[in-house]
Design a protein around this motif. Structure first.
Motif, PDB file in Angstrom:
ATOM      1  N   LYS A 162      16.507 -25.522  60.120  1.00 58.13           N
ATOM      2  CA  LYS A 162      17.776 -26.133  60.532  1.00 58.13           C
ATOM      3  C   LYS A 162      17.557 -27.156  61.641  1.00 58.13           C
ATOM      4  O   LYS A 162      18.181 -28.212  61.660  1.00 58.13           O
ATOM      5  CB  LYS A 162      18.764 -25.059  60.984  1.00 58.13           C
ATOM      6  CG  LYS A 162      19.344 -24.274  59.829  1.00 58.13           C
ATOM      7  CD  LYS A 162      20.344 -23.262  60.285  1.00 58.13           C
ATOM      8  CE  LYS A 162      20.866 -22.487  59.089  1.00 58.13           C
ATOM      9  NZ  LYS A 162      21.743 -21.407  59.460  1.00 58.13           N
ATOM     10  N   ARG A 163      16.669 -26.849  62.564  1.00 58.13           N
ATOM     11  CA  ARG A 163      16.351 -27.786  63.638  1.00 58.13           C
ATOM     12  C   ARG A 163      15.709 -29.060  63.063  1.00 58.13           C
ATOM     13  O   ARG A 163      16.024 -30.166  63.472  1.00 58.13           O
ATOM     14  CB  ARG A 163      15.400 -27.112  64.632  1.00 58.13           C
ATOM     15  CG  ARG A 163      15.263 -27.857  65.925  1.00 58.13           C
ATOM     16  CD  ARG A 163      14.417 -27.084  66.911  1.00 58.13           C
ATOM     17  NE  ARG A 163      15.068 -25.855  67.317  1.00 58.13           N
ATOM     18  CZ  ARG A 163      14.445 -24.709  67.538  1.00 58.13           C
ATOM     19  NH1 ARG A 163      13.151 -24.608  67.384  1.00 58.13           N
ATOM     20  NH2 ARG A 163      15.131 -23.645  67.918  1.00 58.13           N
ATOM     21  N   GLU A 164      14.812 -28.880  62.069  1.00 58.35           N
ATOM     22  CA  GLU A 164      14.159 -30.028  61.426  1.00 58.35           C
ATOM     23  C   GLU A 164      15.172 -30.861  60.639  1.00 58.35           C
ATOM     24  O   GLU A 164      15.127 -32.099  60.658  1.00 58.35           O
ATOM     25  CB  GLU A 164      13.048 -29.519  60.498  1.00 58.35           C
ATOM     26  CG  GLU A 164      12.194 -30.609  59.893  1.00 58.35           C
ATOM     27  CD  GLU A 164      11.391 -31.382  60.917  1.00 58.35           C
ATOM     28  OE1 GLU A 164      11.148 -32.582  60.675  1.00 58.35           O
ATOM     29  OE2 GLU A 164      11.026 -30.816  61.960  1.00 58.35           O
ATOM     30  N   GLN A 165      16.099 -30.196  59.952  1.00 61.40           N
ATOM     31  CA  GLN A 165      17.153 -30.908  59.228  1.00 61.40           C
ATOM     32  C   GLN A 165      17.984 -31.759  60.179  1.00 61.40           C
ATOM     33  O   GLN A 165      18.285 -32.918  59.877  1.00 61.40           O
ATOM     34  CB  GLN A 165      18.089 -29.917  58.535  1.00 61.40           C
ATOM     35  CG  GLN A 165      17.612 -29.410  57.216  1.00 61.40           C
ATOM     36  CD  GLN A 165      18.631 -28.455  56.619  1.00 61.40           C
ATOM     37  OE1 GLN A 165      19.270 -27.688  57.328  1.00 61.40           O
ATOM     38  NE2 GLN A 165      18.768 -28.499  55.306  1.00 61.40           N
ATOM     39  N   ALA A 166      18.362 -31.189  61.304  1.00 57.61           N
ATOM     40  CA  ALA A 166      19.162 -31.932  62.281  1.00 57.61           C
ATOM     41  C   ALA A 166      18.387 -33.139  62.800  1.00 57.61           C
ATOM     42  O   ALA A 166      18.948 -34.222  62.988  1.00 57.61           O
ATOM     43  CB  ALA A 166      19.559 -31.018  63.432  1.00 57.61           C
ATOM     44  N   ARG A 167      17.093 -32.964  63.015  1.00 59.97           N
ATOM     45  CA  ARG A 167      16.247 -34.069  63.500  1.00 59.97           C
ATOM     46  C   ARG A 167      16.178 -35.191  62.459  1.00 59.97           C
ATOM     47  O   ARG A 167      16.296 -36.370  62.789  1.00 59.97           O
ATOM     48  CB  ARG A 167      14.851 -33.538  63.814  1.00 59.97           C
ATOM     49  CG  ARG A 167      13.979 -34.515  64.542  1.00 59.97           C
ATOM     50  CD  ARG A 167      12.645 -33.909  64.939  1.00 59.97           C
ATOM     51  NE  ARG A 167      12.818 -32.813  65.869  1.00 59.97           N
ATOM     52  CZ  ARG A 167      12.321 -31.585  65.715  1.00 59.97           C
ATOM     53  NH1 ARG A 167      11.603 -31.297  64.640  1.00 59.97           N
ATOM     54  NH2 ARG A 167      12.518 -30.657  66.617  1.00 59.97           N
ATOM     55  N   ILE A 168      16.006 -34.821  61.179  1.00 63.95           N
ATOM     56  CA  ILE A 168      15.930 -35.820  60.104  1.00 63.95           C
ATOM     57  C   ILE A 168      17.253 -36.556  59.970  1.00 63.95           C
ATOM     58  O   ILE A 168      17.278 -37.798  59.854  1.00 63.95           O
ATOM     59  CB  ILE A 168      15.542 -35.130  58.766  1.00 63.95           C
ATOM     60  CG1 ILE A 168      14.082 -34.662  58.820  1.00 63.95           C
ATOM     61  CG2 ILE A 168      15.739 -36.090  57.591  1.00 63.95           C
ATOM     62  CD1 ILE A 168      13.696 -33.759  57.668  1.00 63.95           C
ATOM     63  N   MET A 169      18.368 -35.832  59.982  1.00 63.97           N
ATOM     64  CA  MET A 169      19.675 -36.460  59.863  1.00 63.97           C
ATOM     65  C   MET A 169      19.957 -37.385  61.050  1.00 63.97           C
ATOM     66  O   MET A 169      20.548 -38.457  60.879  1.00 63.97           O
ATOM     67  CB  MET A 169      20.771 -35.401  59.781  1.00 63.97           C
ATOM     68  CG  MET A 169      20.728 -34.587  58.493  1.00 63.97           C
ATOM     69  SD  MET A 169      20.929 -35.591  57.027  1.00 63.97           S
ATOM     70  CE  MET A 169      22.632 -36.011  57.167  1.00 63.97           C
ATOM     71  N   ARG A 170      19.538 -37.000  62.225  1.00 65.24           N
ATOM     72  CA  ARG A 170      19.772 -37.818  63.411  1.00 65.24           C
ATOM     73  C   ARG A 170      18.952 -39.109  63.334  1.00 65.24           C
ATOM     74  O   ARG A 170      19.432 -40.186  63.661  1.00 65.24           O
ATOM     75  CB  ARG A 170      19.392 -37.024  64.663  1.00 65.24           C
ATOM     76  CG  ARG A 170      19.748 -37.735  65.951  1.00 65.24           C
ATOM     77  CD  ARG A 170      19.347 -36.945  67.177  1.00 65.24           C
ATOM     78  NE  ARG A 170      17.908 -36.776  67.214  1.00 65.24           N
ATOM     79  CZ  ARG A 170      17.252 -35.625  67.324  1.00 65.24           C
ATOM     80  NH1 ARG A 170      17.935 -34.496  67.395  1.00 65.24           N
ATOM     81  NH2 ARG A 170      15.939 -35.561  67.370  1.00 65.24           N
TER      82      ARG A 170
END
Length: 160
Positions: free
Chosen positions: A149-157
């Motif tokens: 989830k942290r990686e997903q948020a980083r990619i989306m950002r």
């Protein structure tokens, strides 16, 4: 007639939180309970002091007790100060105590405090959870999910 409670309790000021509990246990049910405190304990909690990191609750003689919670002595308490790690009685309805007693007697269930807070009326409350311990594989999966989830948020950002 019993008024239905909302899933989220009215937390005005959170004093202590047990963040480790959600990692170590599967939370099945939560309930809001009052705490029987002395005057210096309330004052100490109002100053934001207190810890429930290693505490738990147990049912004894039809009452629920909060064990191993730390409320440090009040600085201006003199001889009227309290004992920091004393067992504190939790105030619950008899029906809730009976439900917890039945669940704790089953294998693996325990009562874990999630947070200590003051509600909108200024009363000290404990968010108490009926929980089942996680094994090592479940904890690893929780870590994987959290990292993803942290990686997903980083990619989306970065892309958006």
């Amino acid at each position: 007639m019993v008024r239905p409670q909302s899933a989220q309790f009215d937390k005005k000021k959170v004093v202590a939180e047990n963040r480790r509990a959600r990692f170590d246990y599967h939370i099945e049910d939560t309930v809001e309970a009052g705490i029987a405190l002395t005057g210096t304990e309330v004052k100490s909690l109002r100053f934001g002091e207190g810890s429930i990191a290693e505490s738990y609750a147990e049912v004894k003689n039809g009452e629920v007790w909060l064990i191993n919670s730390n409320v440090p002595e009040f600085s201006h308490g003199n001889r009227y100060n309290h004992e920091p790690k004393r067992p504190r009685k939790l105030l619950l309805h008899a029906r809730e105590v009976d439900r917890f007693t039945g669940a704790v007697e089953r294998k693996g269930m325990t009562l874990v405090p999630l947070s200590v807070y003051f509600n909108s009326r200024g009363r000290a409350k404990v968010e108490l959870a009926l929980a089942k311990g996680k094994n090592v594989a479940d904890k690893r999966q929780t870590i994987k999910d959290r990292d993803w989830k942290r990686e997903q948020a980083r990619i989306m950002r970065d892309r958006g």
